[in-house]
Design a protein around this motif. Structure first.
Motif, PDB file in Angstrom:
ATOM      1  N   ALA A   1     -58.291  14.836  30.249  1.00 32.52           N
ATOM      2  CA  ALA A   1     -57.703  14.476  28.964  1.00 32.52           C
ATOM      3  C   ALA A   1     -58.679  13.580  28.208  1.00 32.52           C
ATOM      4  N   PRO A   2     -58.671  13.653  26.892  1.00 32.53           N
ATOM      5  CA  PRO A   2     -59.609  12.837  26.115  1.00 32.53           C
ATOM      6  C   PRO A   2     -59.293  11.348  26.246  1.00 32.53           C
ATOM      7  N   THR A   3     -60.326  10.548  26.113  1.00 40.30           N
ATOM      8  CA  THR A   3     -60.150   9.097  26.172  1.00 40.30           C
ATOM      9  C   THR A   3     -59.515   8.611  24.867  1.00 40.30           C
ATOM     10  N   PRO A   4     -58.912   7.428  24.885  1.00 43.91           N
ATOM     11  CA  PRO A   4     -58.335   6.889  23.642  1.00 43.91           C
ATOM     12  C   PRO A   4     -59.353   6.769  22.512  1.00 43.91           C
ATOM     13  N   VAL A   5     -60.602   6.456  22.836  1.00 48.64           N
ATOM     14  CA  VAL A   5     -61.638   6.339  21.807  1.00 48.64           C
ATOM     15  C   VAL A   5     -61.896   7.704  21.171  1.00 48.64           C
ATOM     16  N   ARG A   6     -61.954   8.755  22.005  1.00 54.49           N
ATOM     17  CA  ARG A   6     -62.186  10.101  21.471  1.00 54.49           C
ATOM     18  C   ARG A   6     -61.019  10.552  20.587  1.00 54.49           C
ATOM     19  N   VAL A   7     -59.792  10.262  21.011  1.00 53.79           N
ATOM     20  CA  VAL A   7     -58.618  10.612  20.217  1.00 53.79           C
ATOM     21  C   VAL A   7     -58.670   9.888  18.870  1.00 53.79           C
ATOM     22  N   ALA A   8     -59.004   8.590  18.884  1.00 54.38           N
ATOM     23  CA  ALA A   8     -59.091   7.815  17.646  1.00 54.38           C
ATOM     24  C   ALA A   8     -60.182   8.389  16.732  1.00 54.38           C
ATOM     25  N   PHE A   9     -61.304   8.781  17.295  1.00 57.26           N
ATOM     26  CA  PHE A   9     -62.387   9.374  16.507  1.00 57.26           C
ATOM     27  C   PHE A   9     -61.952  10.699  15.893  1.00 57.26           C
ATOM     28  N   GLN A  10     -61.243  11.518  16.658  1.00 59.45           N
ATOM     29  CA  GLN A  10     -60.767  12.805  16.139  1.00 59.45           C
ATOM     30  C   GLN A  10     -59.782  12.588  14.984  1.00 59.45           C
ATOM     31  N   ARG A  11     -58.890  11.610  15.106  1.00 58.17           N
ATOM     32  CA  ARG A  11     -57.952  11.299  14.025  1.00 58.17           C
ATOM     33  C   ARG A  11     -58.700  10.864  12.765  1.00 58.17           C
ATOM     34  N   LEU A  12     -59.686   9.984  12.954  1.00 59.01           N
ATOM     35  CA  LEU A  12     -60.470   9.501  11.824  1.00 59.01           C
ATOM     36  C   LEU A  12     -61.198  10.658  11.148  1.00 59.01           C
ATOM     37  N   ARG A  13     -61.783  11.555  11.933  1.00 60.53           N
ATOM     38  CA  ARG A  13     -62.500  12.712  11.383  1.00 60.53           C
ATOM     39  C   ARG A  13     -61.557  13.584  10.551  1.00 60.53           C
ATOM     40  N   ARG A  14     -60.326  13.810  11.064  1.00 64.17           N
ATOM     41  CA  ARG A  14     -59.358  14.616  10.319  1.00 64.17           C
ATOM     42  C   ARG A  14     -58.952  13.941   9.014  1.00 64.17           C
ATOM     43  N   ARG A  15     -58.762  12.620   9.069  1.00 60.78           N
ATOM     44  CA  ARG A  15     -58.374  11.893   7.841  1.00 60.78           C
ATOM     45  C   ARG A  15     -59.475  11.950   6.798  1.00 60.78           C
ATOM     46  N   VAL A  16     -60.722  11.742   7.208  1.00 62.66           N
ATOM     47  CA  VAL A  16     -61.849  11.804   6.282  1.00 62.66           C
ATOM     48  C   VAL A  16     -61.955  13.208   5.698  1.00 62.66           C
ATOM     49  N   THR A  17     -61.799  14.221   6.526  1.00 61.93           N
ATOM     50  CA  THR A  17     -61.856  15.605   6.053  1.00 61.93           C
ATOM     51  C   THR A  17     -60.745  15.873   5.043  1.00 61.93           C
ATOM     52  N   ALA A  18     -59.528  15.389   5.321  1.00 61.59           N
ATOM     53  CA  ALA A  18     -58.409  15.581   4.394  1.00 61.59           C
ATOM     54  C   ALA A  18     -58.671  14.859   3.069  1.00 61.59           C
ATOM     55  N   LEU A  19     -59.152  13.630   3.141  1.00 58.68           N
ATOM     56  CA  LEU A  19     -59.443  12.879   1.918  1.00 58.68           C
ATOM     57  C   LEU A  19     -60.557  13.546   1.118  1.00 58.68           C
ATOM     58  N   TRP A  20     -61.561  14.038   1.802  1.00 58.15           N
ATOM     59  CA  TRP A  20     -62.671  14.721   1.139  1.00 58.15           C
ATOM     60  C   TRP A  20     -62.158  15.970   0.422  1.00 58.15           C
ATOM     61  N   GLY A  21     -61.265  16.713   1.095  1.00 64.05           N
ATOM     62  CA  GLY A  21     -60.690  17.910   0.480  1.00 64.05           C
ATOM     63  C   GLY A  21     -59.885  17.576  -0.760  1.00 64.05           C
ATOM     64  N   ARG A  22     -59.088  16.495  -0.697  1.00 65.65           N
ATOM     65  CA  ARG A  22     -58.304  16.083  -1.871  1.00 65.65           C
ATOM     66  C   ARG A  22     -59.216  15.686  -3.008  1.00 65.65           C
ATOM     67  N   ALA A  23     -60.271  14.936  -2.692  1.00 66.05           N
ATOM     68  CA  ALA A  23     -61.202  14.498  -3.739  1.00 66.05           C
ATOM     69  C   ALA A  23     -61.865  15.689  -4.402  1.00 66.05           C
ATOM     70  N   ARG A  24     -62.212  16.704  -3.633  1.00 66.72           N
ATOM     71  CA  ARG A  24     -62.863  17.911  -4.189  1.00 66.72           C
ATOM     72  C   ARG A  24     -61.900  18.694  -5.068  1.00 66.72           C
ATOM     73  N   ARG A  25     -60.609  18.741  -4.671  1.00 66.67           N
ATOM     74  CA  ARG A  25     -59.616  19.481  -5.466  1.00 66.67           C
ATOM     75  C   ARG A  25     -59.311  18.778  -6.780  1.00 66.67           C
ATOM     76  N   GLN A  26     -59.467  17.454  -6.809  1.00 68.33           N
ATOM     77  CA  GLN A  26     -59.140  16.698  -8.023  1.00 68.33           C
ATOM     78  C   GLN A  26     -60.244  16.759  -9.056  1.00 68.33           C
ATOM     79  N   ARG A  27     -61.377  17.285  -8.701  1.00 71.70           N
ATOM     80  CA  ARG A  27     -62.496  17.366  -9.665  1.00 71.70           C
ATOM     81  C   ARG A  27     -62.233  18.394 -10.724  1.00 71.70           C
TER      82      ARG A  27
END
Length: 189
Positions: free
Chosen positions: A163-189
């Protein structure tokens, strides 16, 4: 599922096993039988659509709802669980909790173009052997094989990944959030 409702089995409180419901999506028959697996959001491993029981729905209906939310599926679901499996669910704290999952076969009759978790998961139709070998939980692997009426040779069963370590899980969550925010920013242009 999104309501966060949790039912426990055996009257246990806090440290007891928790229970989820899952759909086992399938289509075709005989040599054309296929099983749909979805990737988990946290670890990206192959799983079946699952979630917590819902107060306003019978367990099989909640499993069908999960299949819609996670994979955009409609179908005919069996009212009685076909089987169950257990897995360790990683909590946000990094701790692990043993969860029992009741599995309800779902004969897929339709697939939506959009659904609540589209873009958060990868979907893949697989032949039963491929699906059984793709999942990490040995009991789920056996349940898929039993449902399809196949045998998966012991020597072909890969050892489950750690199973992934807590640090890896936290990194994966952060990556998904950044990707989601990036997608929203691109759609708002």
């Amino acid at each position: 599922m999104t309501d966060g409702t949790v039912k426990q089995t055996g009257g246990a409180k806090g440290g007891g096993k928790r229970r989820q419901v899952a759909a086992l999506p399938w289509r075709g028959d005989g040599a054309g039988l296929e099983i749909l697996l979805v990737s988990s959001r946290e670890t990206r491993r192959w799983v079946i659509p699952k979630g917590w029981p819902m107060k306003d729905k019978a367990d099989h209906q909640a499993a069908a709802q999960e299949a819609y939310e996670e994979a955009g599926l409609d179908g005919k679901i069996v009212e009685a669980a076909f089987g169950e499996y257990e897995y360790l669910k990683r909590l946000k704290s990094g701790a692990a909790r043993l969860v029992k999952v009741d599995v309800y076969p779902l004969k897929v009759t339709g697939e939506h173009a959009t659904w609540p978790e589209k873009g958060q998961r990868t979907l893949k139709w697989m032949c039963p052997v491929e699906a059984a070998l793709a999942v990490q939980e040995p009991d789920l692997r056996d349940l898929i094989a039993r449902f399809a009426g196949i045998a998966v040779p012991v020597e072909e069963r890969p050892a489950p990944d750690q199973a992934p370590t807590p640090v890896r899980v936290a990194f994966q969550r952060l990556r998904r959030r950044v990707t989601a925010l990036w997608g929203r920013a691109r759609r708002q242009r």
